[in-house]
Design an enzyme around this catalytic site. Structure first.
Site, PDB file in Angstrom:
ATOM      1  N   ARG A  82       0.833  -1.210   0.000  1.00 21.17           N
ATOM      2  CA  ARG A  82       0.000   0.000   0.000  1.00 21.17           C
ATOM      3  C   ARG A  82       0.864   1.254   0.000  1.00 21.17           C
ATOM      4  O   ARG A  82       0.555   2.231  -0.699  1.00 21.17           O
ATOM      5  CB  ARG A  82      -0.923   0.004   1.213  1.00 21.17           C
TER       6      ARG A  82
ATOM      7  N   GLU B  90      -7.526  13.469  10.993  1.00 21.17           N
ATOM      8  CA  GLU B  90      -8.197  12.212  10.663  1.00 21.17           C
ATOM      9  C   GLU B  90      -8.249  11.417  11.957  1.00 21.17           C
ATOM     10  O   GLU B  90      -7.240  10.885  12.407  1.00 21.17           O
ATOM     11  CB  GLU B  90      -7.418  11.467   9.564  1.00 21.17           C
TER      12      GLU B  90
ATOM     13  N   CYS C 247      -8.943   2.676  11.832  1.00 20.76           N
ATOM     14  CA  CYS C 247     -10.059   3.591  12.082  1.00 20.76           C
ATOM     15  C   CYS C 247     -11.286   3.162  11.300  1.00 20.76           C
ATOM     16  O   CYS C 247     -12.418   3.429  11.702  1.00 20.76           O
ATOM     17  CB  CYS C 247      -9.671   5.035  11.763  1.00 20.76           C
ATOM     18  N   THR C 248     -11.085   2.466  10.173  1.00 19.92           N
ATOM     19  CA  THR C 248     -12.205   1.995   9.359  1.00 19.92           C
ATOM     20  C   THR C 248     -12.526   0.521   9.581  1.00 19.92           C
ATOM     21  O   THR C 248     -13.264  -0.079   8.790  1.00 19.92           O
ATOM     22  CB  THR C 248     -11.924   2.215   7.855  1.00 19.92           C
TER      23      THR C 248
END
Length: 479
Positions: free
Chosen positions: A113, A260, A294-295
């Protein structure tokens, strides 16, 4: 000496003794922080505690440096950095696993990523970001053109990153900074600092002027305020928890802020959903990265008509998750960040049980090793689901209809992302319209995205500004 040449030490169990990277200089002192492997407690290495003077030096160097790199040169540097990361994928993932406790499957994925981030940013650095406006659009207009251009900030960018993605979170900060010709000073969390220091060395090797990216380490109690209030800082970009995010918002006065923060993301499973698919998504969304995203899926809101069947599949798939030693390539999950976090999850699950939830599997802890865990009939107002539980827990909340599902989803202070499992277009359009979140993913986990796409939340999940390569480049520029 670059950390790249010392990565063999991680495999051999030798401690790393690293210094800060400030404007091209290695800076250390006798005040050290020990970083321990979450799985076995062994010393991964030491980092210095920066002084306020170190922070001021880093920002002074950053502000005074004016980059002359062309778009082509910036793009070339980032593509080269991606090449170096790819060529050293296994060794870099070993470092991530050692300091963060993430299993090899997750750390290898993270390296990939991060490479994507640099490739996307390299491509975007080549795109002309100006606009042209015609002035003869009204009766009193003139035959003229107005054009805009993007320029780097006058001051430096202050970046602060968390432990859960120790390489990719840093890439998401520094790649847009390089693409826009900015200068950045980064403070990674003291829990997982080595990936950031390594990335700095990789970027220097790829040709980045060191003045454009410094990495400082230390105790946030001593240096955090200077990262937020230093006069040479124009913008603060932070990824992390809500309390610290709100502190930053109040402290970094008259500086741009990109925050964020946390999430409490649901997967909503309606009565018409493909339950096999939904349960597969639920397991992937809950346990990848040990649930420390976080997701990550943190609530499973399931229609009562299909809840029994869904839960049966969820438990079956959860039991198939292999967890334990993060260096074992066969394991699907390693540890959470530390024993303290695991103890917190254990306590929240027990609290949910006291409030009527049924524990179906898991809640087993051994140090920082915490099992994937499933609960059913979870009350929507207990701590486990009302707050963000940043670990591998799957709490099932039963709902009666779409209105009830939306009510439950919107009942927390968070608004980051969501997942909806349904084939009905009327349901989908209503979820998109009424869920109070930054993104709605249809028949996919809440965290699905490209590194290029906008990402971010509302409410306590952020100020509404987006991250992702494109959005960060906009934030990091003056028009």
């Amino acid at each position: 000496m670059s950390m790249l040449s010392e990565l063999h030490k991680v495999k051999d169990g030798e401690p790393l003794r690293e210094k800060m990277r400030i404007g091209g200089k290695l800076v250390g002192n006798d005040r050290l922080i020990e970083v321990l492997n979450p799985y076995n407690g062994k010393l991964v290495g030491t980092i210095p505690k920066a002084t306020v003077g170190d922070i001021r030096d880093a920002f002074r160097i950053a502000r005074q440096y004016k980059s002359k790199l062309t778009r082509f040169e910036r793009s070339k540097i980032m593509l080269r950095a991606a090449e170096i990361l790819r060529a050293n994928t296994d060794a870099v993932s070993d470092l991530i696993t050692a300091e963060a406790g993430l299993c090899k499957k997750d750390s290898l994925y993270e390296v990939g990523r991060a490479c994507d981030v640099f490739v996307f940013a390299a491509n975007q650095a080549l795109v002309d970001d100006g606009q042209v406006f015609s002035c003869d659009l009204t009766p009193h207009g003139k035959q003229r053109k107005v054009y805009t251009m993007k320029e780097p900030l006058l001051g430096a960018i202050s970046a602060i990153t968390p432990f859960n993605h120790p390489l990719n979170q840093v890439a998401h900060k520094v790649a847009p900074s390089i693409a826009t010709n900015n200068r950045m000073v980064l403070k990674p969390t003291e829990k997982t600092p080595f990936s950031a220091l390594l990335l700095a060395d990789i970027l220097y090797e790829a040709g980045l002027p060191p003045e454009m990216f410094s990495v400082v380490t230390g105790d946030p109690k001593e240096i955090a305020d200077e990262m937020l209030t230093n006069a040479d800082v124009d913008l603060v970009t932070f990824t992390g928890g809500v309390p610290i995010g709100k502190y930053i918002a109040g402290k970094a006065v008259y500086k741009r802020q990109v925050l964020e923060l946390g999430g409490n993301d649901p997967i909503i499973v309606m009565e018409d959903a493909d339950l096999e698919e939904a349960a597969t998504l639920a397991v992937s969304g809950s346990y990848k990265n040990s649930g420390q995203r976080c997701t990550a899926i943190k609530r499973m809101i399931v229609h009562q008509a299909v809840a029994d069947e869904f839960v049966e599949l969820l438990v079956k798939k959860t039991k198939a998750i292999k967890y334990g030693d993060p260096m074992d390539p066969d394991n699907d999950m390693g540890t959470v960040i530390d024993e303290r976090a695991a103890i917190e999850f254990e306590a929240k699950v027990k609290d949910a049980e006291r409030h009527g939830a049924r524990l179906l599997y898991g809640n087993i802890r051994n140090g920082a090793v915490y099992s994937p865990t499933v609960l059913d009939h979870v009350p929507a107002d207990c701590k486990l689901v009302a707050e963000e539980t940043f670990g591998p827990v799957s709490p099932v909340i039963r709902c009666t209809d779409i209105a009830d599902a939306i009510r439950i989803s919107n009942s927390t202070p968070y608004g980051l992302s969501s997942s909806v499992c349904t084939n009905r277009m009327d349901y989908i359009t209503r979820f998109v319209r009424e869920l109070e979140v930054g993104s709605v993913n249809v028949r996919e986990v809440p965290g699905y995205r490209l590194e290029l796409t906008p990402f971010g939340g509302i409410k306590d999940s952020g100020l509404g500004y987006k991250e992702g390569v494109l959005e960060a480049m906009k934030s990091f520029s003056n028009t």
